[in-house]
Write a protein that holds these residues in place. Structure first.
Motif, short mmCIF file in Angstrom:
data_model
loop_
_atom_site.label_atom_id
_atom_site.label_comp_id
_atom_site.label_asym_id
_atom_site.label_seq_id
_atom_site.Cartn_x
_atom_site.Cartn_y
_atom_site.Cartn_z
N PHE A 97 0.86 -1.17 0.00
CA PHE A 97 0.00 0.00 0.00
C PHE A 97 0.90 1.23 0.00
CE2 PHE A 97 -2.35 -3.43 1.88
CZ PHE A 97 -3.63 -3.29 1.39
N ARG A 98 0.44 2.28 -0.67
CA ARG A 98 1.24 3.50 -0.72
C ARG A 98 0.36 4.72 -0.48
NH1 ARG A 98 1.96 2.56 -7.09
NH2 ARG A 98 0.19 3.78 -7.87
N SER A 99 1.02 5.81 -0.10
CA SER A 99 0.40 7.12 0.01
C SER A 99 1.22 8.07 -0.85
CB SER A 99 0.36 7.57 1.48
OG SER A 99 1.68 7.68 2.00
N THR A 100 1.09 9.37 -0.62
CA THR A 100 1.89 10.31 -1.40
C THR A 100 3.35 10.32 -0.97
OG1 THR A 100 1.31 12.07 0.16
CG2 THR A 100 -0.06 11.86 -1.81
N ASN A 101 3.65 9.74 0.20
CA ASN A 101 5.00 9.88 0.74
C ASN A 101 5.58 8.61 1.36
OD1 ASN A 101 3.18 9.88 2.83
ND2 ASN A 101 3.90 11.78 3.78
N LEU A 102 4.78 7.56 1.48
CA LEU A 102 5.21 6.34 2.16
C LEU A 102 4.72 5.10 1.43
CD1 LEU A 102 4.13 7.45 5.76
CD2 LEU A 102 6.51 7.27 4.99
N MET A 103 5.36 3.98 1.72
CA MET A 103 4.91 2.67 1.22
C MET A 103 5.13 1.65 2.31
SD MET A 103 6.17 0.43 -2.10
CE MET A 103 5.03 1.16 -3.29
N ASP A 109 9.98 0.70 -8.31
CA ASP A 109 10.10 -0.65 -8.88
C ASP A 109 8.89 -1.50 -8.54
OD1 ASP A 109 10.85 -0.69 -6.19
OD2 ASP A 109 12.45 -2.15 -6.46
N PHE A 110 8.43 -1.43 -7.31
CA PHE A 110 7.22 -2.16 -6.94
C PHE A 110 6.00 -1.57 -7.64
CE2 PHE A 110 8.88 -3.66 -2.52
CZ PHE A 110 9.54 -4.72 -3.14
N SER A 111 5.94 -0.25 -7.72
CA SER A 111 4.77 0.41 -8.27
C SER A 111 4.59 0.16 -9.76
CB SER A 111 4.85 1.91 -8.00
OG SER A 111 4.83 2.19 -6.61
N ARG A 112 5.68 -0.14 -10.46
CA ARG A 112 5.59 -0.39 -11.90
C ARG A 112 5.06 -1.78 -12.24
NH1 ARG A 112 11.35 2.51 -12.62
NH2 ARG A 112 10.63 4.60 -13.24
N LYS A 113 4.93 -2.64 -11.24
CA LYS A 113 4.43 -3.99 -11.49
C LYS A 113 2.91 -4.00 -11.37
CE LYS A 113 8.68 -6.15 -9.82
NZ LYS A 113 9.31 -7.08 -8.84
N PRO A 114 2.21 -4.27 -12.47
CA PRO A 114 0.74 -4.18 -12.46
C PRO A 114 0.12 -5.05 -11.37
CG PRO A 114 1.57 -4.44 -14.71
CD PRO A 114 2.73 -4.66 -13.80
N VAL A 139 0.61 -3.12 -6.13
CA VAL A 139 0.18 -2.15 -5.11
C VAL A 139 -1.34 -2.17 -5.04
CG1 VAL A 139 0.19 0.26 -4.40
CG2 VAL A 139 2.21 -0.72 -5.51
N LEU A 140 -1.87 -2.51 -3.90
CA LEU A 140 -3.30 -2.81 -3.79
C LEU A 140 -4.19 -1.57 -3.77
CD1 LEU A 140 -2.98 -5.76 -1.27
CD2 LEU A 140 -3.44 -5.90 -3.72
N ASN A 141 -3.64 -0.40 -3.45
CA ASN A 141 -4.44 0.82 -3.49
C ASN A 141 -3.93 1.78 -4.55
OD1 ASN A 141 -2.07 1.59 -2.19
ND2 ASN A 141 -3.11 3.02 -0.79
N ALA A 142 -3.44 1.24 -5.65
CA ALA A 142 -2.87 2.08 -6.71
C ALA A 142 -3.89 3.05 -7.29
CB ALA A 142 -2.29 1.19 -7.81
N ASP A 143 -5.17 2.67 -7.33
CA ASP A 143 -6.18 3.58 -7.88
C ASP A 143 -6.36 4.81 -7.00
OD1 ASP A 143 -6.60 1.86 -9.97
OD2 ASP A 143 -8.37 0.91 -9.10
N ASP A 144 -6.13 4.66 -5.70
CA ASP A 144 -6.26 5.81 -4.79
C ASP A 144 -5.06 6.74 -4.88
OD1 ASP A 144 -8.66 4.78 -3.86
OD2 ASP A 144 -7.75 3.79 -2.13
N TYR A 145 -3.90 6.19 -5.24
CA TYR A 145 -2.65 6.96 -5.26
C TYR A 145 -1.89 6.68 -6.55
CZ TYR A 145 -3.45 8.16 -0.40
OH TYR A 145 -3.99 8.65 0.76
N PRO A 146 -2.19 7.42 -7.62
CA PRO A 146 -1.53 7.17 -8.90
C PRO A 146 -0.05 7.53 -8.88
CG PRO A 146 -2.84 9.17 -8.99
CD PRO A 146 -3.16 8.51 -7.68
N MET A 147 0.68 6.94 -9.82
CA MET A 147 2.10 7.21 -9.95
C MET A 147 2.33 8.60 -10.57
SD MET A 147 3.47 3.53 -11.33
CE MET A 147 5.15 4.13 -11.48
#
Length: 293
Positions: A173-179, A273-278, A281-289
């Motif tokens: 899970f990620r936010s704007t500043n943490l994972m 690197d984790f975020s680029r793997k489809p 990240v389970l909340n990617a829709d809430d926090y886009p790259m």
């Protein structure tokens, strides 16, 4: 958490010498005591972690936090308030808290872990290992906040262990500043013939142990100056505990002993690197790259 840092880890270091690791456990005086709670605080270059032992009704408040932070509750639930938003956070859940004022009220006895970016300067100064970062950690890349969430800043609560991940033991899970990475809990020791030693070039990793015991294995790279070489470290640590692994240091971990073991890895900012793997990240829709990635 105890100042489990040997005094030789607090010495001055040259810019060539790899940074020392930090190991902290809740076995000595806390860095912060408030009614109904005691907090042990450990920092990295870009994050700070406050592990609070709480009793029912304990209140953990931030009056004006400059950016988002995360709250993990263990062994109890909590009511989390931010502005007009209220979340009833059950045990073993993650809540992302928006900037500004917030209050966490424990429903029972247990632990509440709050994870902040380096912008929580008051907590960074209180950290048991603050002296390790007296030079500002130039080897760690400067954090760049990610885009604001499309739905705006608000309380967001997730139940990581409601996600069945047969293909991986990771729940990111990620936010704007943490994972954070909620790893699958282990009921048996990890096979030591199948470990995963690796290193990170320009960012740190914190490993938060909330149940059981772990062994952390670290190997520092050699520099041209042999007098700066460090021996490998093989450290057994209990729970709750925080281990901060420096950039460039080869590391791997495994649980030891009987009983349930629970480990969460923490990074700041979110890992690309984790975020680029489809789908990873389970909340990617809430926090886009960021757009460029």
């Amino acid at each position: 958490m105890t100042n489990a840092l040997p005094t030789d880890l607090l010495h001055e270091r040259t810019t060539m010498q790899p940074r020392s690791a930090s190991y902290a456990e809740t076995t000595a005086a806390p860095q912060l005591s408030e009614p109904g709670s005691r907090s042990w605080i450990t920092r990295g270059a870009s994050f700070v972690i406050a592990v609070a032992e709480v009793t029912a009704g304990a209140v953990l408040a931030r009056l004006d936090n400059p950016d988002e932070h995360m709250v993990i509750v263990a062994g109890t639930g909590a009511t989390i308030e931010a502005g007009r938003d209220i979340v009833e956070a059950e045990a073993e859940t993650l809540t992302i808290v928006p900037p500004g004022a917030s209050v966490v009220t424990a429903k029972g006895d247990g632990h509440v872990v709050r994870i902040f970016s380096a912008r929580a300067e008051d907590l960074m100064r209180l950290a048991v290992n603050a002296a390790v970062y007296a030079d500002g950690a130039p080897e760690v890349a400067a954090p760049t906040p990610w885009p604001d969430p499309p739905g705006g800043f608000k309380l967001r609560n997730y139940a990581p262990y409601s996600y069945d991940r047969p293909d991986t033991n990771m729940r990111l899970f990620r936010s704007t500043n943490l994972m954070v990475n909620f790893l699958t809990k282990r009921d048996a020791p990890r096979d030591v013939r199948k470990l995963s030693p690796h290193s990170h070039e320009d960012f740190e990793q914190a490993s938060l142990v909330l149940e059981g015991e772990y062994a952390h294995h670290l190997r520092w790279p050699w520099t041209p100056d042999q007098t700066e070489w460090k021996d490998d470290e093989h450290v057994e640590i209990g729970s709750p505990s925080v281990t901060v692994i420096p950039a460039k240091v080869v590391h791997t971990s495994h649980n030891i002993g009987p009983g349930r073991c629970w480990l969460i890895d923490i990074f700041a900012p979110p890992r690309l690197d984790f975020s680029r793997k489809p789908g990873l990240v389970l909340n990617a829709d809430d926090y886009p790259m960021p757009a460029a990635n």
